[in-house]
Design an enzyme around this catalytic site. Structure first.
Site, PDB file in Angstrom:
ATOM      1  N   LYS A 106       0.096   5.571   8.254  1.00 54.66           N
ATOM      2  CA  LYS A 106       0.716   5.733   6.935  1.00 54.66           C
ATOM      3  C   LYS A 106      -0.349   5.756   5.839  1.00 54.66           C
ATOM      4  O   LYS A 106      -0.378   6.651   4.987  1.00 54.66           O
ATOM      5  CB  LYS A 106       1.695   4.595   6.680  1.00 54.66           C
ATOM      6  CG  LYS A 106       2.357   4.612   5.305  1.00 54.66           C
ATOM      7  CD  LYS A 106       2.844   3.230   4.876  1.00 54.66           C
ATOM      8  CE  LYS A 106       1.687   2.308   4.549  1.00 54.66           C
ATOM      9  NZ  LYS A 106       2.041   1.111   3.783  1.00 54.66           N
ATOM     10  N   THR A 152       0.860  -1.178   0.000  1.00 58.06           N
ATOM     11  CA  THR A 152       0.000   0.000   0.000  1.00 58.06           C
ATOM     12  C   THR A 152       0.900   1.232   0.000  1.00 58.06           C
ATOM     13  O   THR A 152       1.639   1.470   0.956  1.00 58.06           O
ATOM     14  CB  THR A 152      -0.921   0.015   1.230  1.00 58.06           C
ATOM     15  OG1 THR A 152      -1.778  -1.127   1.184  1.00 58.06           O
ATOM     16  CG2 THR A 152      -1.782   1.284   1.245  1.00 58.06           C
ATOM     17  N   LYS A 176      -7.527   1.500  -2.811  1.00 61.31           N
ATOM     18  CA  LYS A 176      -7.130   1.075  -1.466  1.00 61.31           C
ATOM     19  C   LYS A 176      -7.309   2.208  -0.465  1.00 61.31           C
ATOM     20  O   LYS A 176      -7.669   1.982   0.698  1.00 61.31           O
ATOM     21  CB  LYS A 176      -5.670   0.598  -1.477  1.00 61.31           C
ATOM     22  CG  LYS A 176      -5.139   0.122  -0.114  1.00 61.31           C
ATOM     23  CD  LYS A 176      -5.900  -1.080   0.424  1.00 61.31           C
ATOM     24  CE  LYS A 176      -5.420  -1.508   1.809  1.00 61.31           C
ATOM     25  NZ  LYS A 176      -4.103  -2.144   1.802  1.00 61.31           N
TER      26      LYS A 176
END
Length: 291
Positions: free
Chosen positions: A239, A96, A171
């Protein structure tokens, strides 16, 4: 098809194992070589001590590491995969990352005759171990079609979202929705506990109705029991939500719930909870709910 896998963390280790079970010729690399050796002994594949040796003969190179800088180190650095991959092979990034990094990698791959697809996954450690991940892809349809046998080894669903970068943007939406679900479940559980409802009975009732979700079914009861050690650390969610806020800024929109959630996670991380699962969000919300 010869497949190489770089990064044997909680996701990559079982994903690479499923590839062996599916009949692929698999070679792995991990920065901690002992883990790569252990994987090879367990699954019967091969491991190599350098990225160059791992990827040189591969038709497909899969990557699942930590963050943007880790990806660059494993792909575009002097010792990274792109310097050693054969022309016509495919690089797939399951990490990701930011959408901008996906676009950067696509350009770097194209320059050396390699095809690229960004393909972040959802489903967590359990999804990886059980081979039922959801894979969100960005890239060319022909590359997506070519990769289907690979994705089917560890995925329940793979969807082409559009051009390179769109997998990462999908995502981001996924992570925002998880944050929203956990926020709602947290507030609901706080009220339920104060009202004296039996949590297990409540969840058994709600999970099959309109409030049902993966988070409701798999995390609500454990949240009420103050159990939060389930793999996907809030430091990683910080993150990921940071990517969401950066992308939102580029798109000219505000995400107030996402902003509040990342602040709550940052506060929890500063209190030493950084390795706990994202469902620990309830702790921060309980503190705010105290009257």
């Amino acid at each position: 098809m010869k497949v190489s896998f770089i990064g044997l963390g909680v996701m990559g280790y079982p994903m690479a194992g499923h590839l062996v079970k599916a009949g692929f010729d698999v070679t792995v690399f991990n920065r901690t070589e002992a883990k790569a050796k252990a994987w090879a002994e367990q699954h019967g594949g091969a491991y190599r001590s350098t990225v160059a040796e791992c990827v040189k003969d591969a038709d497909v190179v899969l990557l699942c590491v930590g963050n943007d800088d880790d990806v660059r180190s494993m792909t575009t650095s002097e010792t990274g995969a792109l310097a050693f991959m054969k022309s016509g092979s495919v690089l797939v990034d399951h990490t990701t990352t930011s959408a901008l990094l996906a676009e950067e990698l696509s350009e770097a791959a194209q320059a050396v005759g390699v095809r690229f697809m960004d393909a972040p996954v959802s489903g967590g450690q359990a999804g990886a171990e059980n081979g039922v991940l959801t894979i969100m892809c960005g890239g060319e349809p022909k590359v997506f079609d070519y990769l289907q046998p690979v994705f089917n080894a560890y995925g329940r669903s793979s969807v082409l979202m559009g051009k390179v970068g769109q997998g990462q943007r999908a995502k981001m939406v996924n992570q925002i929705c998880i944050a929203g679900a956990l926020t709602g479940i947290s507030e609901g559980l706080i009220l339920a506990e104060k009202a004296g409802l039996d949590i297990e009975t409540l969840v058994a009732c709600l999970k099959n109705g309109a409030a049902g979700s993966w988070q409701m079914e798999n995390r609500a009861v454990t949240m009420s029991q103050n159990k939060f050690d389930f793999g996907f650390a809030i430091d990683w969610m910080i993150k990921d939500l940071g990517f969401c806020l950066d992308e939102a800024k580029r798109q000219g929109v505000a995400l107030p719930m996402t902003q509040k959630t990342i602040e709550s996670y940052q506060s929890l991380s500063e209190q030493g909870e950084g390795r706990m699962d994202t469902s620990i969000l309830i702790k921060a919300i309980k503190k705010k709910a105290e009257l």
